[in-house]
Design a protein around this motif. Structure first.
Motif, mmCIF file in Angstrom:
data_model
loop_
_atom_site.group_PDB
_atom_site.id
_atom_site.type_symbol
_atom_site.label_atom_id
_atom_site.label_comp_id
_atom_site.label_asym_id
_atom_site.label_seq_id
_atom_site.Cartn_x
_atom_site.Cartn_y
_atom_site.Cartn_z
ATOM 1 N N ILE A 51 0.849 -1.180 0.000
ATOM 2 C CA ILE A 51 0.000 0.000 0.000
ATOM 3 C C ILE A 51 0.890 1.237 0.000
ATOM 4 O O ILE A 51 1.724 1.410 0.889
ATOM 5 C CB ILE A 51 -0.910 0.034 1.243
ATOM 6 C CG1 ILE A 51 -1.841 -1.191 1.261
ATOM 7 C CG2 ILE A 51 -1.730 1.313 1.275
ATOM 8 C CD1 ILE A 51 -2.807 -1.245 0.114
ATOM 9 N N HIS A 52 0.747 2.081 -1.005
ATOM 10 C CA HIS A 52 1.525 3.320 -1.061
ATOM 11 C C HIS A 52 0.777 4.375 -1.864
ATOM 12 O O HIS A 52 -0.258 4.089 -2.479
ATOM 13 C CB HIS A 52 2.921 3.071 -1.638
ATOM 14 C CG HIS A 52 2.928 2.454 -3.003
ATOM 15 N ND1 HIS A 52 2.827 3.182 -4.163
ATOM 16 C CD2 HIS A 52 3.001 1.148 -3.398
ATOM 17 C CE1 HIS A 52 2.860 2.372 -5.204
ATOM 18 N NE2 HIS A 52 2.948 1.141 -4.781
ATOM 19 N N ASP A 53 1.299 5.560 -1.898
ATOM 20 C CA ASP A 53 0.578 6.705 -2.462
ATOM 21 C C ASP A 53 0.338 6.595 -3.959
ATOM 22 O O ASP A 53 -0.636 7.130 -4.480
ATOM 23 C CB ASP A 53 1.347 8.000 -2.173
ATOM 24 C CG ASP A 53 1.389 8.323 -0.690
ATOM 25 O OD1 ASP A 53 0.514 7.818 0.036
ATOM 26 O OD2 ASP A 53 2.299 9.056 -0.266
ATOM 27 N N ASN A 54 1.224 5.906 -4.685
ATOM 28 C CA ASN A 54 1.162 5.916 -6.141
ATOM 29 C C ASN A 54 0.446 4.720 -6.755
ATOM 30 O O ASN A 54 0.422 4.580 -7.969
ATOM 31 C CB ASN A 54 2.583 5.995 -6.726
ATOM 32 C CG ASN A 54 3.268 7.291 -6.356
ATOM 33 O OD1 ASN A 54 2.648 8.338 -6.302
ATOM 34 N ND2 ASN A 54 4.568 7.210 -6.084
ATOM 35 N N GLN A 55 -0.133 3.835 -5.929
ATOM 36 C CA GLN A 55 -0.766 2.649 -6.499
ATOM 37 C C GLN A 55 -2.068 3.018 -7.203
ATOM 38 O O GLN A 55 -2.728 4.005 -6.863
ATOM 39 C CB GLN A 55 -1.027 1.612 -5.415
ATOM 40 C CG GLN A 55 -2.105 2.001 -4.417
ATOM 41 C CD GLN A 55 -2.230 1.013 -3.297
ATOM 42 O OE1 GLN A 55 -2.272 1.365 -2.140
ATOM 43 N NE2 GLN A 55 -2.291 -0.243 -3.644
ATOM 44 N N GLN A 56 -2.421 2.212 -8.208
ATOM 45 C CA GLN A 56 -3.599 2.515 -9.022
ATOM 46 C C GLN A 56 -4.893 2.023 -8.399
ATOM 47 O O GLN A 56 -5.947 2.602 -8.609
ATOM 48 C CB GLN A 56 -3.438 1.885 -10.415
ATOM 49 C CG GLN A 56 -2.358 2.525 -11.256
ATOM 50 C CD GLN A 56 -2.425 2.036 -12.692
ATOM 51 O OE1 GLN A 56 -3.449 1.602 -13.188
ATOM 52 N NE2 GLN A 56 -1.313 2.107 -13.380
ATOM 53 N N VAL A 57 -4.826 0.929 -7.641
ATOM 54 C CA VAL A 57 -6.050 0.328 -7.099
ATOM 55 C C VAL A 57 -5.906 0.175 -5.590
ATOM 56 O O VAL A 57 -4.901 -0.333 -5.100
ATOM 57 C CB VAL A 57 -6.322 -1.052 -7.724
ATOM 58 C CG1 VAL A 57 -7.609 -1.637 -7.166
ATOM 59 C CG2 VAL A 57 -6.412 -0.925 -9.241
ATOM 60 N N GLY A 58 -6.883 0.606 -4.838
ATOM 61 C CA GLY A 58 -6.841 0.482 -3.379
ATOM 62 C C GLY A 58 -8.157 -0.037 -2.842
ATOM 63 O O GLY A 58 -8.932 -0.673 -3.533
ATOM 64 N N GLY A 59 -8.449 0.280 -1.564
ATOM 65 C CA GLY A 59 -9.711 -0.116 -0.960
ATOM 66 C C GLY A 59 -9.837 -1.603 -0.729
ATOM 67 O O GLY A 59 -10.935 -2.152 -0.762
ATOM 68 N N ILE A 60 -8.709 -2.272 -0.478
ATOM 69 C CA ILE A 60 -8.721 -3.725 -0.294
ATOM 70 C C ILE A 60 -8.700 -4.104 1.181
ATOM 71 O O ILE A 60 -9.372 -5.047 1.589
ATOM 72 C CB ILE A 60 -7.522 -4.365 -1.014
ATOM 73 C CG1 ILE A 60 -7.680 -4.231 -2.529
ATOM 74 C CG2 ILE A 60 -7.349 -5.832 -0.631
ATOM 75 C CD1 ILE A 60 -6.488 -4.699 -3.319
ATOM 76 N N PHE A 61 -7.963 -3.354 1.994
ATOM 77 C CA PHE A 61 -7.733 -3.722 3.390
ATOM 78 C C PHE A 61 -8.592 -2.921 4.351
ATOM 79 O O PHE A 61 -8.911 -1.751 4.102
ATOM 80 C CB PHE A 61 -6.255 -3.532 3.737
ATOM 81 C CG PHE A 61 -5.329 -4.440 2.974
ATOM 82 C CD1 PHE A 61 -5.274 -5.798 3.258
ATOM 83 C CD2 PHE A 61 -4.515 -3.942 1.972
ATOM 84 C CE1 PHE A 61 -4.422 -6.636 2.561
ATOM 85 C CE2 PHE A 61 -3.657 -4.768 1.269
ATOM 86 C CZ PHE A 61 -3.613 -6.117 1.561
ATOM 87 N N TYR A 62 -8.916 -3.574 5.504
ATOM 88 C CA TYR A 62 -9.756 -2.965 6.519
ATOM 89 C C TYR A 62 -9.230 -3.330 7.908
ATOM 90 O O TYR A 62 -8.570 -4.350 8.083
ATOM 91 C CB TYR A 62 -11.201 -3.442 6.375
ATOM 92 C CG TYR A 62 -11.801 -3.078 5.046
ATOM 93 C CD1 TYR A 62 -12.431 -1.858 4.852
ATOM 94 C CD2 TYR A 62 -11.704 -3.951 3.957
ATOM 95 C CE1 TYR A 62 -12.959 -1.506 3.614
ATOM 96 C CE2 TYR A 62 -12.216 -3.600 2.718
ATOM 97 C CZ TYR A 62 -12.841 -2.384 2.551
ATOM 98 O OH TYR A 62 -13.350 -2.050 1.319
ATOM 99 N N GLU A 63 -9.547 -2.476 8.874
ATOM 100 C CA GLU A 63 -9.138 -2.740 10.250
ATOM 101 C C GLU A 63 -9.634 -4.121 10.692
ATOM 102 O O GLU A 63 -10.725 -4.529 10.329
ATOM 103 C CB GLU A 63 -9.725 -1.687 11.186
ATOM 104 C CG GLU A 63 -9.216 -0.276 10.976
ATOM 105 C CD GLU A 63 -9.960 0.702 11.863
ATOM 106 O OE1 GLU A 63 -9.334 1.259 12.769
ATOM 107 O OE2 GLU A 63 -11.175 0.885 11.650
ATOM 108 N N LYS A 64 -8.819 -4.775 11.488
ATOM 109 C CA LYS A 64 -9.181 -6.114 11.951
ATOM 110 C C LYS A 64 -10.097 -6.001 13.166
ATOM 111 O O LYS A 64 -9.705 -6.254 14.303
ATOM 112 C CB LYS A 64 -7.924 -6.924 12.262
ATOM 113 C CG LYS A 64 -8.084 -8.412 11.992
ATOM 114 C CD LYS A 64 -6.775 -9.119 11.850
ATOM 115 C CE LYS A 64 -6.986 -10.540 11.333
ATOM 116 N NZ LYS A 64 -5.722 -11.267 11.176
#
Length: 323
Positions: free
Chosen positions: A214-227
């Protein structure tokens, strides 16, 4: 069995070494690493040339003449692969050392499976692991509760759960998945997952076989959530397609996702390709699912849903499906 890796690069010098090293250090060695560079302006190409010189005949490096962008660059890389099994690789992740070996064993033991993806770890820019829930956990959450599910319905009616960085497939299916359709906010991994799951030849391993950065320049996010329990409940409510027992916030999220899936399938049905009938059938099914959830939502939360509908009209959110 020959094993290929299709790796696409673009200004990836910061993390690329970790990824390539993790591929080279696999317990089962790959036969070729096909790299398509999308006109990098940093030291990516110099780094790749160095690896190529130290690993003769392993790397096949192609420098694009124009910027193809991610989807078409992966299409080009896949076409250039000659292996029986093709692994996709992002430039900024890290593979677990037995990923290739375990994937190949799974393909050998399950001849009906053509496409394989997996769960993964969350890492930050410094390669530190963060304990998170992910969409990739959804199938196992459903299995733990003995809830039946269908990969195809999850992916087409709700949201994609197969990430390209975790994906491998048999070369024999390449004619079925290429060319990739070009559509806003639609990626090659989702297309591969849709086509393979439509014939029950897709599988997702719950074991974590890669580190997803996970970093600022990635194209796709919204995959991870708090446990946290509420996040697990959100994932369960979302991906249990037939469930009608959601809390208010999760209902809103689910209806929104179904609406986006309708739009995506409708647009795909209008593109020229060999799979239009799949998406035409999906449209009817998704519309029924959308209406079912809207009715259940209003019955479960009559007052809240009333005020939400007023707010949605003002903000143009969660409107009725439009073709």
């Amino acid at each position: 069995m020959k094993i290929s890796v299709a790796l696409c690069t673009y200004n990836g010098e910061k993390f690329l070494k970790e990824q390539i090293d993790s591929i080279l250090n696999q317990t089962m060695k790959v036969n070729e690493i096909v790299i398509c560079d999308d006109i990098s302006t940093d030291n990516t190409l110099s780094l790749l040339d160095d690896y190529s010189n130290k690993n003769l005949n392993l790397f096949k490096i192609y420098k694009n003449e124009i910027n193809l962008k991610s989807v078409k660059n992966f299409e080009k890389a896949i076409e250039l692969c000659s292996g029986d099994i093709i692994f996709l690789s992002d430039q900024d992740d890290i593979w677990v050392e037995n990923k290739v070996e375990d994937y190949v064993n799974h393909f050998n033991n399950h001849p009906n499976i053509n496409v394989l993806a997996s769960n993964g770890y969350c890492i930050d820019q410094n390669s530190n692991v963060h304990e998170k829930y992910a969409f990739w956990d959804a199938p196992q959450f459903l299995k733990d509760l003995n809830i039946e599910f269908d990969y195809y319905k999850i992916i087409t009616h709700i949201s994609n759960i197969a990430t390209g960085a975790s994906m491998a497939f048999r070369k024999s299916i390449v004619p079925e998945i290429l060319p990739f359709p070009l559509m806003n906010n639609f990626h090659h991994d989702e297309w591969i997952a849709i086509i393979s799951s439509s014939t029950n030849s897709f599988d997702l391993l719950n074991k974590k076989y890669f580190y997803y950065r996970i970093h600022d320049n990635q194209q796709v996010g919204g995959i991870f959530y708090e446990k946290k329990i509420r996040r697990k409940k959100m994932i369960l409510d979302l991906f249990d397609v037939e469930s009608s027992n959601c809390i208010f916030k999760n209902y809103k999220n689910k209806i929104k996702k179904i609406g986006l899936s309708f739009e995506r399938n409708y647009n795909l049905s209008n593109l020229t390709h060999n799979h239009q009938e799949l998406f035409k059938k999906n449209i009817y099914s998704i519309e029924n699912l959308y209406n079912f959830n809207k009715i259940k939502f209003r019955k479960s939360y009559p007052i809240k849903s009333f005020f939400l509908s007023i707010s949605d009209k003002i903000l143009n959110k969660r409107q009725e499906l439009n073709k």
